[in-house]
Design a protein around this motif. Structure first.
Motif, PDB file in Angstrom:
ATOM      1  N   HIS A  80       0.626  -1.028   0.254  1.00 39.99           N
ATOM      2  CA  HIS A  80      -0.155  -0.600  -0.112  1.00 39.99           C
ATOM      3  C   HIS A  80       1.195   1.238  -0.082  1.00 39.99           C
ATOM      4  CE1 HIS A  80      -2.771  -2.923   2.148  1.00 39.99           C
ATOM      5  NE2 HIS A  80      -2.997  -3.188   1.320  1.00 39.99           N
ATOM      6  N   ASP A  81       1.457   1.427   0.832  1.00 43.57           N
ATOM      7  CA  ASP A  81       2.870   2.810   0.771  1.00 43.57           C
ATOM      8  C   ASP A  81       3.552   2.676  -0.597  1.00 43.57           C
ATOM      9  OD1 ASP A  81       2.205   2.412   3.322  1.00 43.57           O
ATOM     10  OD2 ASP A  81       4.387   1.672   4.073  1.00 43.57           O
ATOM     11  N   PHE A  82       3.772   1.817  -0.506  1.00 43.11           N
ATOM     12  CA  PHE A  82       4.591   2.110  -2.586  1.00 43.11           C
ATOM     13  C   PHE A  82       3.184   2.743  -3.449  1.00 43.11           C
ATOM     14  CE2 PHE A  82       8.355  -0.518  -0.669  1.00 43.11           C
ATOM     15  CZ  PHE A  82       8.969   0.442  -1.387  1.00 43.11           C
ATOM     16  N   ALA A  83       2.348   2.041  -3.195  1.00 42.83           N
ATOM     17  CA  ALA A  83       1.438   1.952  -4.016  1.00 42.83           C
ATOM     18  C   ALA A  83       0.416   4.072  -4.078  1.00 42.83           C
ATOM     19  CB  ALA A  83       0.086   0.956  -4.208  1.00 42.83           C
ATOM     20  N   ILE A  84       0.458   4.125  -2.767  1.00 42.51           N
ATOM     21  CA  ILE A  84       0.172   5.252  -2.652  1.00 42.51           C
ATOM     22  C   ILE A  84       1.465   6.197  -3.381  1.00 42.51           C
ATOM     23  CG2 ILE A  84      -0.115   7.108  -0.835  1.00 42.51           C
ATOM     24  CD1 ILE A  84      -1.443   4.599   0.700  1.00 42.51           C
ATOM     25  N   ALA A  85       2.581   5.802  -2.246  1.00 37.82           N
ATOM     26  CA  ALA A  85       3.475   7.197  -2.343  1.00 37.82           C
ATOM     27  C   ALA A  85       4.509   6.938  -3.839  1.00 37.82           C
ATOM     28  CB  ALA A  85       4.856   7.062  -1.824  1.00 37.82           C
ATOM     29  N   ASP A  86       4.786   6.044  -4.839  1.00 39.12           N
ATOM     30  CA  ASP A  86       5.569   6.187  -5.606  1.00 39.12           C
ATOM     31  C   ASP A  86       4.162   5.466  -6.795  1.00 39.12           C
ATOM     32  OD1 ASP A  86       7.683   6.600  -4.222  1.00 39.12           O
ATOM     33  OD2 ASP A  86       8.011   4.433  -4.417  1.00 39.12           O
ATOM     34  N   GLY A  87       3.112   5.298  -6.727  1.00 38.52           N
ATOM     35  CA  GLY A  87       2.476   4.765  -7.732  1.00 38.52           C
ATOM     36  C   GLY A  87       1.577   5.630  -7.777  1.00 38.52           C
ATOM     37  N   GLY A  88       1.319   6.687  -7.591  1.00 34.85           N
ATOM     38  CA  GLY A  88       0.397   7.467  -7.978  1.00 34.85           C
ATOM     39  C   GLY A  88      -0.739   7.538  -7.605  1.00 34.85           C
ATOM     40  N   LEU A  89      -1.393   6.712  -6.533  1.00 33.71           N
ATOM     41  CA  LEU A  89      -2.232   6.236  -5.616  1.00 33.71           C
ATOM     42  C   LEU A  89      -3.171   7.607  -4.701  1.00 33.71           C
ATOM     43  CD1 LEU A  89      -3.279   2.755  -4.840  1.00 33.71           C
ATOM     44  CD2 LEU A  89      -3.650   3.943  -7.303  1.00 33.71           C
ATOM     45  N   LEU A  90      -2.084   8.888  -4.598  1.00 31.60           N
ATOM     46  CA  LEU A  90      -1.956   9.449  -3.355  1.00 31.60           C
ATOM     47  C   LEU A  90      -2.959  11.147  -4.370  1.00 31.60           C
ATOM     48  CD1 LEU A  90      -1.725  11.996  -1.561  1.00 31.60           C
ATOM     49  CD2 LEU A  90       0.874  12.021  -1.761  1.00 31.60           C
ATOM     50  N   ALA A  91      -2.213  10.865  -5.616  1.00 39.33           N
ATOM     51  CA  ALA A  91      -2.610  11.950  -6.714  1.00 39.33           C
ATOM     52  C   ALA A  91      -3.864  11.811  -7.079  1.00 39.33           C
ATOM     53  CB  ALA A  91      -1.952  11.931  -7.693  1.00 39.33           C
ATOM     54  N   LYS A  92      -4.407   9.995  -7.338  1.00 41.66           N
ATOM     55  CA  LYS A  92      -5.890   9.879  -7.487  1.00 41.66           C
ATOM     56  C   LYS A  92      -6.800  10.070  -6.574  1.00 41.66           C
ATOM     57  CE  LYS A  92      -7.996   5.615  -9.423  1.00 41.66           C
ATOM     58  NZ  LYS A  92      -7.813   4.732 -10.340  1.00 41.66           N
ATOM     59  N   PHE A  93      -6.850   9.556  -5.131  1.00 41.46           N
ATOM     60  CA  PHE A  93      -7.252   9.873  -4.112  1.00 41.46           C
ATOM     61  C   PHE A  93      -7.643  11.682  -4.068  1.00 41.46           C
ATOM     62  CE2 PHE A  93      -7.382  11.540   0.362  1.00 41.46           C
ATOM     63  CZ  PHE A  93      -8.638  10.147   1.035  1.00 41.46           C
ATOM     64  N   LEU A  94      -6.667  12.238  -4.342  1.00 43.70           N
ATOM     65  CA  LEU A  94      -6.529  13.828  -4.297  1.00 43.70           C
ATOM     66  C   LEU A  94      -7.724  14.465  -4.793  1.00 43.70           C
ATOM     67  CD1 LEU A  94      -3.660  15.029  -2.979  1.00 43.70           C
ATOM     68  CD2 LEU A  94      -5.188  14.588  -1.916  1.00 43.70           C
ATOM     69  N   THR A  95      -7.943  13.713  -6.313  1.00 41.33           N
ATOM     70  CA  THR A  95      -8.713  14.141  -7.291  1.00 41.33           C
ATOM     71  C   THR A  95     -10.380  13.436  -7.400  1.00 41.33           C
ATOM     72  OG1 THR A  95      -6.807  13.712  -9.075  1.00 41.33           O
ATOM     73  CG2 THR A  95      -8.843  13.864  -9.924  1.00 41.33           C
ATOM     74  N   VAL A  96     -10.236  12.217  -6.705  1.00 37.70           N
ATOM     75  CA  VAL A  96     -10.941  11.464  -6.098  1.00 37.70           C
ATOM     76  C   VAL A  96     -11.990  12.259  -5.782  1.00 37.70           C
ATOM     77  CG1 VAL A  96     -12.552   9.659  -6.071  1.00 37.70           C
ATOM     78  CG2 VAL A  96     -10.570   9.239  -7.603  1.00 37.70           C
ATOM     79  N   MET A  97     -11.435  11.876  -4.101  1.00 36.62           N
ATOM     80  CA  MET A  97     -12.184  12.280  -2.360  1.00 36.62           C
ATOM     81  C   MET A  97     -11.551  13.748  -1.850  1.00 36.62           C
ATOM     82  SD  MET A  97     -12.500   8.518  -1.478  1.00 36.62           S
ATOM     83  CE  MET A  97     -13.630   7.216  -1.857  1.00 36.62           C
ATOM     84  N   GLY A  98     -10.723  14.190  -2.548  1.00 38.10           N
ATOM     85  CA  GLY A  98     -10.272  15.226  -2.203  1.00 38.10           C
ATOM     86  C   GLY A  98     -10.633  16.129  -1.266  1.00 38.10           C
ATOM     87  N   ASP A  99     -12.442  16.463  -2.131  1.00 39.93           N
ATOM     88  CA  ASP A  99     -13.031  17.552  -1.759  1.00 39.93           C
ATOM     89  C   ASP A  99     -14.015  17.204  -0.656  1.00 39.93           C
ATOM     90  OD1 ASP A  99     -12.719  18.456  -3.725  1.00 39.93           O
ATOM     91  OD2 ASP A  99     -14.427  18.197  -5.163  1.00 39.93           O
TER      92      ASP A  99
END
Length: 786
Positions: free
Chosen positions: A707-726
């Protein structure tokens, strides 16, 4: 062999192998090298050995600078590699040859004889144990002789045993004292003789280099740019197999191995690999090629072209951006990355602002490749009306048939069809002057010939798309799975759903056999199935309405439409108030928004056990912050109500306390269905396996590091902010945004501070950090690596 003197000894009495004996001995030794290299590759297969490019480049730049200035620390490498004046041109090659020379020097360096003898005395098994042991223990592993000897003893499938352990340990100790300073200088070890990220990649590659030409792990190019350029020039004359290409290079006095040639061309952007293993030159194959596409109102409105069979070729070129004639760049945009792409496609081509302004819906446009850039032009419909019946049209029809037939025989049965790109490349290979004038859109030609289109692929009519049922499915689950695939395939072919009673049975069985999570990726991947699910919703009533609504909710979540997602979940819950999936998904949304009490209530209604991670994470936030006046004391606002019933209901815990909760929200997001593919990819990386294997699934589900790699290095953090940031509280949103692009740190726990946190050391920078995290203090121990 060393002789003091042979003066006076008859030549026939001088011992020495003849040429035949020497050749036999060299071949025997080469076979041992090959076996050792194969063993090394096999036992590294499960490890993620990526090239730490910046670290290697810095180390190589230092080495080159010191070699050129005559610095004494670099003297060993100049002597051991026989570098008199000219150094290797590429920094990557320079560093790798230097590292290999610490294991097996080409020339005798200026090193004490006893120490060098110890290094040269190490056998294949010694090096295998030493290097594999370090690499398996990972970054931060310490180099010492006793551990190395234990690693040698633990090697499996190695014949024999150490006859003199004490003597062998002495040899290892001397060898370590020779190589450790050299490895520290090269950045393989840090100042404490601990393995670095560069060393974890570079040691096995350097060891393999001493035994065989082909390196292990990520490949360093072996052929210089001049040789690659010559190979591309030959391919520009016509596609040809690898062996034929090698012979053509030899005729130009360039001798290369097949392995090197294949390795340097396999991922080259200007090389296309045909199904028969021939290589083609992409710029030549597509020069002046034009493919057409009929614009839709959605495309003109968004300024994007939906990528389908027609535009598949250009999508491959533009994945990382491609120049547009007249200025600007064409780039691929993906729906599941949060972009609003037109129509039912998953991805689209986006150009500079206004690039489609001169066209209108239903216009036919052509995208033509000319000298390294794409050109958008109007296409005259009168030029192609009879194309399906002229010579070029008949040739194209035959190419489509050939490509589809080849895929049916050799391709993936769960993803049938030939791509638009491979059809164009094959057409140009066999008919070099074709596709220079606008024809009908490729998809329209294929459809007119009786083929079907799916996700940009041309398939035989009736082909079924969808992965094979997982091996652990019960017989009943397999039967329902097959019915789902058959029904959705019929919908794709003719937009025709099964009768209402069959749809009702299918909905009931998808629910009863708990298959919604397995079919939802199909719904996410194919927007056209929304109509199929609407037909299912029209065919059912009562609690079964939750089935199509939950599946449509998955599609809404995947495209980032959180308003529709929440609405469909609430509609599913209205149909089936006890539906655990709808309850838990709504609880997730409440948790993301920081509404701990409501999330807790929904999780419990959804049947989550009290010891679940979701509920345990919420516990610290169910009560007001500790710095309030007390839950049962009068509220300071003067309302006369108890604090817990007044402002205590909305009091917010400090951000420092909520930071770990925010990371839990990210991990929850990573585990949701739309992110399954990314998580399985990273699971495969850590498992050293393909992403569709049980090993990858086990890592994806059970290893937090995935999970850590997917979030930090795999782009899921940016995707999370796009989808659920609001949905996030504003301060958590700002914190999460500050994490984007920040590298992860590799930490070793030094001390655990009970109920407070940990003290850890960054294994790369050696910085000591104190991390306040009560949960972490209960989950780790000293010397754990995070």
């Amino acid at each position: 062999m060393v002789r003091v003197s042979d003066e006076g000894v008859p030549p026939e009495d001088l011992w020495g192998p003849d040429d035949e004996e020497m050749d036999a001995w060299l071949e025997e030794w080469a076979e041992v090298d090959r076996e050792a290299a194969a063993y090394l590759k096999e036992h590294l297969a499960g490890l993620d050995l990526r090239v730490p490019g910046p670290d290697r480049d810095r180390a190589a730049a230092r080495l080159r600078r010191d070699l050129e200035s005559g610095h004494p620390e670099a003297a060993y490498f100049r002597a051991a590699n026989g570098w008199s004046e000219e150094l290797p041109g590429e920094d990557a090659v320079l560093w790798l040859e230097a590292a290999a020379s610490t294991i097996s020097p080409d020339e005798l360096p200026d090193t004490p004889d006893e120490g060098l003898a110890a290094v040269m005395a190490l056998q294949h098994a010694d090096w295998l144990g030493l290097v594999l042991g370090l690499v398996r223990r990972g970054v931060g592993a310490e180099l010492d002789a006793e551990t190395a000897q234990r690693d040698v003893e633990r090697l499996d499938d190695i014949e024999g045993e150490i006859e003199d352990p004490d003597g062998q340990l002495g040899v290892l100790e001397m060898a370590v004292e020779v190589v450790a300073p050299l490895w520290t200088y090269l950045g393989i070890l840090d100042d404490d003789r601990r393995l670095t990220a560069l060393g974890r990649w570079g040691l096995p590659v350097a060891l393999a280099k001493t035994w065989e030409p082909a390196p292990v792990g990520p490949r360093t190019p072996r052929l210089g740019p001049e040789v690659v350029g010559a190979a591309l020039d030959i391919l520009a004359e016509g596609a040809r197999p690898l062996e034929e290409l090698r012979r053509a290079l030899a005729q130009r006095s360039t001798i290369v191995s097949l392995d090197d040639l294949h390795g340097d061309l396999i991922a080259h952007p200007d090389v296309w690999h045909f199904a028969d293993e021939a290589l083609g030159h992409v710029p030549t194959l597509i020069q002046d090629v034009v493919v057409t596409h009929e614009l839709t109102s959605a495309e003109t409105g968004l300024g994007m072209l939906g990528i389908d069979t027609d535009l598949d070729l250009w999508a491959m070129l533009a994945d990382e951006g491609y120049p547009l004639a007249g200025g600007g760049t064409v780039t691929v945009r993906y729906r599941d990355h949060g972009y609003d792409v037109p129509g039912d496609v998953r991805w689209a081509l986006e150009g500079p602002e206004g690039w489609l302004d001169e066209f209108a819906a239903t216009d036919l446009i052509g995208l033509r490749y000319v000298d390294g850039s794409l050109r958008v032009e109007a296409a005259d419909p009168t030029q192609y009306q009879d194309a399906a019946y002229d010579e070029e049209g008949r040739a194209l029809a035959a190419i489509i048939e050939e490509a589809v037939a080849f895929d049916e025989e050799y391709g993936d049965p769960t993803a049938p069809g030939a791509s638009g790109a491979e059809i164009v490349y094959l057409m140009r290979r066999t008919h070099p002057d074709s596709l220079r004038r606008p024809l009908q859109p490729l998809g329209a030609i294929a459809t007119a010939l009786g083929y079907e289109l799916h996700l940009g692929y041309v398939c035989r009519a009736g082909a079924t798309w969808g992965e094979q049922a997982p091996s652990w499915f019960s017989e009943g689950q397999r039967e329902v799975w097959d019915r789902w695939l058959t029904a959705t395939a019929q919908w794709r072919r003719a937009q025709e759903a099964p009768p209402a009673d069959e749809l009702e049975d299918l909905a009931r069985d998808l629910d009863a056999y708990e298959l919604l999570a397995f079919v939802s990726p199909h719904v996410i991947a194919e927007p056209t199935l929304d109509g199929f699910l609407q037909a299912m919703e029209d065919a059912v009533d009562g609690r079964l309405l939750a089935v199509p609504r939950l599946l449509r909710a998955s599609a809404a979540e995947a495209r980032g439409d959180m308003a529709s997602y929440r609405g469909l979940l609430e509609a599913a819950l209205a149909a089936d108030p006890d539906n655990s999936e709808a309850l838990v998904d709504l609880a997730d949304l409440r948790a993301v928004a920081g509404e701990a009490r409501e999330a807790d209530r929904l999780y419990r209604l959804g049947g989550l056990p009290a010891d679940s991670d979701e509920l345990k994470t919420l516990q610290p936030f169910l009560q007001p912050p500790a710095d309030g006046p007390g839950r049962n004391r009068p509220c300071p606002c003067g309302s006369g109500k108890k604090y817990k019933l007044c402002h205590g209901r909305t009091a917010v815990h400090p951000l420092e306390q909520r930071a770990s909760w925010l990371w839990t929200k990210l991990r929850m997001f990573a585990q949701r269905s739309p992110q399954r593919a990314e998580l399985l990819d990273w699971g495969g990386v850590l498992a050293g396996a393909e992403s569709d294997t049980p090993e990858a699934a086990r890592q994806a589900l059970g290893n937090p590091l995935v999970h850590d790699f997917a979030i930090a290095d795999g782009g899921l953090l940016a995707k999370f902010l796009t989808v659920m940031g609001d949905l996030l509280p504003s301060d958590e949103l700002a914190l999460a945004e500050s994490w984007v692009g920040r590298p992860m740190r590799l930490l070793e726990v030094r001390r655990v501070l009970p109920m407070r946190g940990i003290v850890a050391t960054d294994l790369l920078t050696r910085e000591e950090l104190e991390i306040a995290d009560r949960r972490l203090s209960r989950e780790v121990e000293a010397h754990d690596v995070l």
